[in-house]
Motif scaffolding. Structure first.
Motif, PDB file in Angstrom:
ATOM      1  N   VAL A 260       0.845  -1.191   0.000  1.00  0.00           N
ATOM      2  CA  VAL A 260       0.000   0.000   0.000  1.00  0.00           C
ATOM      3  C   VAL A 260       0.881   1.241   0.000  1.00  0.00           C
ATOM      4  N   CYS A 261       0.615   2.155  -0.896  1.00  0.00           N
ATOM      5  CA  CYS A 261       1.347   3.424  -0.931  1.00  0.00           C
ATOM      6  C   CYS A 261       0.787   4.320   0.171  1.00  0.00           C
ATOM      7  N   GLU A 262       1.547   4.507   1.221  1.00  0.00           N
ATOM      8  CA  GLU A 262       1.096   5.319   2.349  1.00  0.00           C
ATOM      9  C   GLU A 262       1.390   6.803   2.097  1.00  0.00           C
ATOM     10  N   ILE A 263       0.397   7.630   2.324  1.00  0.00           N
ATOM     11  CA  ILE A 263       0.522   9.068   2.083  1.00  0.00           C
ATOM     12  C   ILE A 263       1.114   9.738   3.320  1.00  0.00           C
ATOM     13  N   PRO A 264       2.209  10.501   3.170  1.00  0.00           N
ATOM     14  CA  PRO A 264       2.812  11.194   4.318  1.00  0.00           C
ATOM     15  C   PRO A 264       1.812  12.108   5.018  1.00  0.00           C
ATOM     16  N   HIS A 265       1.932  12.198   6.336  1.00  0.00           N
ATOM     17  CA  HIS A 265       1.006  13.007   7.125  1.00  0.00           C
ATOM     18  C   HIS A 265       0.974  14.459   6.669  1.00  0.00           C
ATOM     19  N   GLN A 266       2.131  15.001   6.261  1.00  0.00           N
ATOM     20  CA  GLN A 266       2.173  16.409   5.882  1.00  0.00           C
ATOM     21  C   GLN A 266       1.366  16.682   4.620  1.00  0.00           C
ATOM     22  N   TYR A 267       1.108  15.615   3.839  1.00  0.00           N
ATOM     23  CA  TYR A 267       0.306  15.810   2.624  1.00  0.00           C
ATOM     24  C   TYR A 267      -1.185  15.819   2.933  1.00  0.00           C
ATOM     25  N   ARG A 268      -1.537  15.528   4.184  1.00  0.00           N
ATOM     26  CA  ARG A 268      -2.940  15.505   4.570  1.00  0.00           C
ATOM     27  C   ARG A 268      -3.362  16.797   5.277  1.00  0.00           C
ATOM     28  N   GLU A 269      -2.425  17.718   5.417  1.00  0.00           N
ATOM     29  CA  GLU A 269      -2.743  18.972   6.107  1.00  0.00           C
ATOM     30  C   GLU A 269      -3.078  20.083   5.129  1.00  0.00           C
TER      31      GLU A 269
END
Length: 269
Positions: A260-269
Motif C-alpha cells: 500500500v502506498c502510504e501518504i505522508p502526514h504532511q500531505y494531509r494537512e
C-alpha cells in the motif's frame, strides 16, 4: 531427503474440525464450499469440513479436464456423501465460459506467457464460481493449499485458488496432508495419484512444473527455516535448495500483504 510426517493425525484432525466449526459459528455462516479437483488436498479439506456436521458443498468445475482427474473427484464425492449426510454436490462446466473468454482477449506472441495466463484464468474462473455458490448459500470458501504451496514456493494462482475465506490445511506440509488423508480413508486412487494442478489441459504434474517433488521441497523449506544456504549442500540437494529459494523469491508477491502506498502526514494537512 524427504521428511516423514510426525503429526498425531487423530489429534490434528480433531483440532482442525473444531477450528472450522468454531470459525463458521463465529462468522454466522451456514457451512462450507470446496472445489474438488481429484487431488489429495481438496479431498482432505472437504472431509475435514464434512466432519463439522455443517453443510458442505463439493463443487466440480471442469475446464477441458482430464478424465482420470474427473473420475477421482467423483469417486471422492461419492464416498463422502455415503459417509456424511451433510455433504451435497454441484457441477459447473466452465469449459464453454473459458472458450468464450479466449475469443474476447488477444493472443500473445509469447506462447509461454499466453499459456500461463490462460492457466491462471482457469483458476480464477473457478474461484469466481466457488464464491457464487458461497454467496447464494451463505457458505465460506475453504482453501485447499498446503504449507509448501502457500508459504514455501507460492505454487498457486493469485486470486484463483489463492482466493479463499479460510485455509484449514495451510499449516500442514504435503507429507502431513497425505498422512491425514490416509487416516481419513480418502480413495486410494487419490492417495496414489501424482499431484497436478490440472490447469494446462495436459498430463504435466506439479513436479514437472516445479522441478522438484513435494518431498524435496519440504526438505528444502525446513532447511531454509533453519538458516542453511545452498553452500551447505551439494549435488541434487543443492539443486533442490536453489529451486526452492528461487521459487520462494519470485512468488513473494503472492505470500506477502499487498503493498500500500502510504501518504505522508504532511500531505494531509
Amino acid at each position: 531427503m524427504a521428511k516423514k510426517s510426525t503429526i498425531q493425525v487423530e489429534k490434528v484432525n480433531e483440532h482442525i474440525v473444531n477450528w472450522l466449526k468454531q470459525y463458521a459459528i463465529n462468522a454466522k455462516v451456514n457451512g462450507f464450499v470446496v472445489g474438488i479437483s481429484g487431488g489429495v488436498d481438496s479431498a482432505v479439506t472437504s472431509t475435514l469440513c464434512a466432519q463439522t456436521g455443517l453443510p458442505t458443498l463439493c463443487v466440480e468445475m471442469p475446464i477441458h479436464q482430464a478424465q482420470n482427474q474427473v473420475n477421482r473427484g467423483r469417486e471422492h464425492i461419492d464416498q463422502l456423501q455415503k459417509r456424511f449426510s451433510n455433504v451435497t454436490r454441484a457441477e459447473a462446466n466452465l469449459t464453454p465460459i473459458y472458450e468464450s473468454f479466449k475469443t474476447e482477449v488477444p493472443k500473445s506472441e509469447n506462447e509461454a506467457k499466453y499459456n500461463l495466463s490462460l492457466a491462471n484464468t482457469r483458476a480464477r474462473l473457478r474461484m469466481t464460481t466457488l464464491y457464487y455458490f458461497a454467496g447464494i448459500h451463505g457458505y465460506l470458501v475453504a482453501g485447499t493449499g498446503n504449507k509448501v504451496e502457500d508459504f514455501g514456493v507460492g505454487f498457486y494462482t493469485k486470486y484463483g485458488d489463492g482466493g479463499v475465506d479460510l485455509s484449514p490445511i495451510a499449516d500442514l506440509m504435503k507429507s502431513d496432508v497425505y498422512a491425514l488423508g490416509q487416516f481419513l480413508q480418502i480413495p486410494e486412487s487419490i492417495q496414489k495419484a501424482a499431484p497436478t494442478d490440472g490447469l494446462f489441459g495436459d498430463n504435466r504434474t506439479d513436479e514437472d512444473q516445479l522441478g522438484a517433488s513435494y518431498d524435496e521441497l519440504e526438505w528444502a523449506m525446513l532447511e531454509d527455516e533453519q538458516g542453511n544456504t545452498a553452500e551447505n549442500f551439494a549435488g541434487r540437494q543443492k539443486e533442490v535448495f536453489e529451486i526452492y529459494k528461487r521459487l520462494n523469491f519470485v512468488n513473494k508477491h503472492k505470500m506477502e500483504s499487498i503493498p500500500v502506498c502510504e501518504i505522508p502526514h504532511q500531505y494531509r494537512e
